[in-house]
Design an enzyme around this catalytic site. Structure first.
Site, PDB file in Angstrom:
ATOM      1  N   GLY A   1       2.958  -1.369   4.308  1.00 28.25           N
ATOM      2  CA  GLY A   1       2.945   0.071   4.083  1.00 28.25           C
ATOM      3  C   GLY A   1       4.305   0.587   3.670  1.00 28.25           C
TER       4      GLY A   1
ATOM      5  CE  LYS B   1      -0.266   3.307   4.862  1.00 30.63           C
ATOM      6  NZ  LYS B   1      -0.102   3.455   6.318  1.00 30.63           N
TER       7      LYS B   1
ATOM      8  CD  GLU C   1      -3.047   5.629   6.951  1.00 26.87           C
ATOM      9  OE1 GLU C   1      -1.998   5.320   7.517  1.00 26.87           O
ATOM     10  OE2 GLU C   1      -3.173   5.641   5.700  1.00 26.87           O
TER      11      GLU C   1
ATOM     12  N   GLY D   1       2.652   2.270  11.084  1.00 19.59           N
ATOM     13  CA  GLY D   1       3.595   3.374  10.975  1.00 19.59           C
ATOM     14  C   GLY D   1       4.246   3.768  12.272  1.00 19.59           C
TER      15      GLY D   1
ATOM     16  CG  ASN E   1      -1.773   1.212   1.365  1.00 22.40           C
ATOM     17  OD1 ASN E   1      -1.906   1.970   0.404  1.00 22.40           O
ATOM     18  ND2 ASN E   1      -2.358   1.420   2.532  1.00 22.40           N
TER      19      ASN E   1
ATOM     20  CB  SER F   1       5.222  -2.020  12.137  1.00 23.26           C
ATOM     21  OG  SER F   1       4.827  -0.685  12.320  1.00 23.26           O
TER      22      SER F   1
END
Length: 689
Positions: free
Chosen positions: A672, A448, A535, A611, A446, A651
């Site tokens: 991520g 983002k 998010e 994150g 992802n 993570s």
């Protein structure tokens, strides 16, 4: 220590709310604020303080709302400690009153006690989650409400009647033939004639100003006499010593005759109607007071009204009640110590307190009993309810119910744990290596809001070339910003790497400026779409209903949905992770048919690990993945649950991916930050090698 202190301090304040009110008024007077607040406000403050301290102690004991409770306790100690420092240095009041009359500490002792408690409060506020819960979170509301109602009921009952535990020198059974603090070797005459003396201070008023004068320094005739009060000198007497001055009718307070020893040495009964201030005394039971006075006359018992009111106040009471009994002057503070009621009734015999009654519960003598002496009546004998008996009642009414609740709760949680363990064991036994291998394994990236178009194309090309040369043992998907999709789709080998979007609109088409529909995503060549990411839920307020529409539109346009679920740190610490993920599934995808649900990929992402560098342990991740699979089985059956791919996100790195992916219910990851570099992403993919 912190728990016991708060519970005890709150309880002794609650059983004597008037005593706490008097101490609050002493504080206000010492600060120059005396008389600023009406009595009803200071009394409310007294009851509220007792309830707060008691409840905070109980909440600490049961580890209820651990973060909030420990912070409130810390704030209280941060306020109390500087206050007691001022008390110790300035000494404006004799004692802090933190334990009422149960335990009297000097101001310096109170300061050191609060310093220790402040340290304890800092420790528990620093590590609140280390406190063990005796009652599960779902049942804590019972402890909260029961504790609050119990302590408020204690305060209300003590105001209506009298304190259930009397720690003052005038409790029932106390011998008053001498110093009330227990020195039986000295009588009142010896105390007064020896190293203790009494003096009078006279209060006069002029032009709205009130001042105090001693007997040797009286003002001129331009001043108006207001009141007289008694003060002591010498070390032998304390503020609790009782002095009774009989006042002739129409006499000023300074003209009384000291009859203290005569009253306390009387071998017969003496009724004392105690009213610190007749001006504010309750007059609702005048009939009973007058009946008791008439009864005392018929049987030859003394009956006095002890008050600190002046001549005008006494006359006003006579006019209101028709009182014919004699009035005596006593110090107001002492009278408030004798009984917490205005008025209240005290019965003495041979200097011993036989009984005490508030104005709400005055004893009634029936016509049949009126002819009998007090020796033959119940009120003439000392009550049999002992302190141990009262403590036993307290335990039965409060401690026993909470103890039973704790036992029931722990038993329930233990059986729940056993059922869960058994269920988990059965599920794990059912699963075989073949079952896990049958499910599609996926590592999805992802991106983002990262990478401009040129950098994104370069990264996609690098991944495409690398994975074509070294075939992965799992499915690989990259989900990019909208602007990358069409460009990357032109050269990406989607037999090796699937392409997906990070979101799509909940509307099919129309005047929705800036939105990208599921149809538009599909037209770029994308195969997947991420929906429900935390998010999007947090920053853009995507509700379960909005996500439900997005899922339906994505499937309508033949997009495979990677649906994200997960709990926050507070929800994890509160033990709510299971109910959170279940609610997110039920709210947005459990409406699908079995056929459509089989097209869903679930991604469990603990929000507290996204994150942050924090990662759920492999055991934590496996536990909740197994739970997710179990609720899918409850909804769609075990076969569907066994076929559903469930990814872990949060993570996930090349270093921990092998341990995570080895768990039977973890089928890959939603990656991520580590997906933005080809080498890092490849390292995670290789965990399936």
């Amino acid at each position: 220590m912190l728990t016991v202190t708060f519970i005890f301090s709150g309880f002794v304040k609650a059983v004597d709310p008037l005593g706490t009110q008097y101490k609050i008024e002493d504080y206000l007077a010492a600060m120059g604020l005396g008389g600023l607040l009406p009595g009803v406000v200071t009394l409310t403050m007294s009851v509220a303080l007792a309830a707060l301290e008691f409840c905070m102690g109980i909440f600490l004991l049961f580890a209820i709302r651990r973060r909030m409770t420990t912070r409130i306790v810390l704030i209280m100690m941060l306020l109390m400690t500087p206050l007691t420092l001022w008390l110790a240095v300035a000494n404006p009041v004799s004692d802090c009153g933190c334990f009422g009359d149960a335990i009297v500490l000097t101001n310096w002792q109170t300061l050191w006690k609060n310093i220790v408690l402040l340290f304890c409060a800092i420790v528990v506020a620093w590590r609140p989650c280390d406190m063990f819960r005796f009652v599960s979170r779902s049942n804590q509301w019972i402890v909260v409400n029961y504790s609050a109602l119990f302590i408020l009921a204690i305060s209300v009952w003590s105001l209506y009647d009298l304190p259930q535990f009397d720690f003052r020198p005038y409790h029932i059974g106390a011998k008053l033939n001498g110093n009330v603090n227990g020195d039986e070797n000295q009588n009142k005459n010896e105390n007064r004639d020896g190293n203790a003396e009494f003096e009078y201070v006279f209060i006069y008023e002029k032009d709205g100003e009130r001042r105090e004068f001693d007997i040797n320094n009286l003002p001129d005739s331009t001043w108006t006499f207001v009141d007289r009060k008694e003060v002591k000198t010498g070390a032998a007497l304390t503020e609790h010593d009782l002095r009774i001055d009989l006042l002739p009718e129409g006499a000023a307070n300074s003209e009384g005759e000291d009859i203290t020893d005569e009253v306390l040495s009387d071998t017969s009964y003496t009724f004392l109607l105690v009213a610190p201030r007749l001006e504010t005394a309750d007059d609702s039971r005048l009939d009973l007071i007058n009946e008791l006075y008439e009864y005392s006359l018929e049987h030859g018992y003394r009956f006095y009204c002890l008050t600190a009111s002046d001549m005008e106040g006494r006359q006003q009471w006579r006019d209101l009640t028709g009182a014919e009994y004699s009035f005596c002057f006593s110090d107001e503070t002492t009278l408030k110590t004798v009984i917490r009621s205005n008025p209240g009734l005290v019965l003495l015999k041979n200097g011993t307190v036989i009984g005490k009654w508030s104005h709400n519960r005055l004893p009634e003598i029936t016509p049949e009993e009126a002819a009998k002496p007090l020796e033959q009546l119940t009120i003439g004998r000392m009550p049999e309810d002992s302190v141990p008996g009262k403590i036993l009642k307290l335990l039965l009414w409060f401690a026993l119910p909470l103890g039973l609740l704790t036992l029931a709760d722990r038993t329930w949680m233990w059986t729940k744990w056993l059922r869960k363990k058994k269920k988990s064991h059965n599920i794990n036994n059912y699963k075989t290596k073949t079952t896990k291998d049958m499910r599609k394994k996926i590592v999805a990236g992802n991106w983002k809001m990262n990478m401009n178009l040129q950098d994104g194309i370069a990264l996609a090309k690098e991944l495409n070339d690398t994975l074509k040369a070294d075939k992965p043992n799992c499915g690989v998907v990259i989900c990019t910003p909208f602007i990358h999709l069409a460009s990357i789709a032109q050269f990406l080998d989607q037999d090796v790497i699937g392409l997906g979007a990070e979101n799509c609109a909940d509307k099919e088409k129309g005047a929705y400026t800036g939105e990208v529909s599921a149809e538009m995503v599909k037209s770029t060549g994308a195969q997947y779409v991420i929906l429900g990411h935390s998010e999007r839920r947090e920053y853009y307020k995507e509700t379960p209903e909005i996500l439900k529409e997005k899922v339906l539109l994505a499937q309508k346009n033949d997009l495979k949905v990677i649906f994200c679920i997960g709990e926050s740190l507070a929800e994890r610490e509160g033990g709510k992770q299971n109910e959170v993920v279940k609610a997110e599934l039920e709210g947005s995808v459990f409406n699908l048919s079995e056929e459509d649900f089989r097209k869903i990929v679930i991604a469990y992402e603990p929000i507290w690990a996204i994150g942050t560098g924090k990662t759920a342990t492999a055991e934590q991740a496996e536990e909740i993945h197994a739970y997710i699979r179990s609720i899918i089985a409850e909804k769609y059956g075990q076969a569907v649950a066994d076929d559903t791919t469930i990814l872990y996100g949060g993570s996930c790195k090349a270093s921990n991916a092998p341990e995570l992916f080895a768990k039977p219910d973890i089928d890959g990851g939603l990656i991520g930050g580590a997906s933005l570099k080809a080498a890092d992403f490849k390292g995670i993919i290789d965990a399936f090698a």
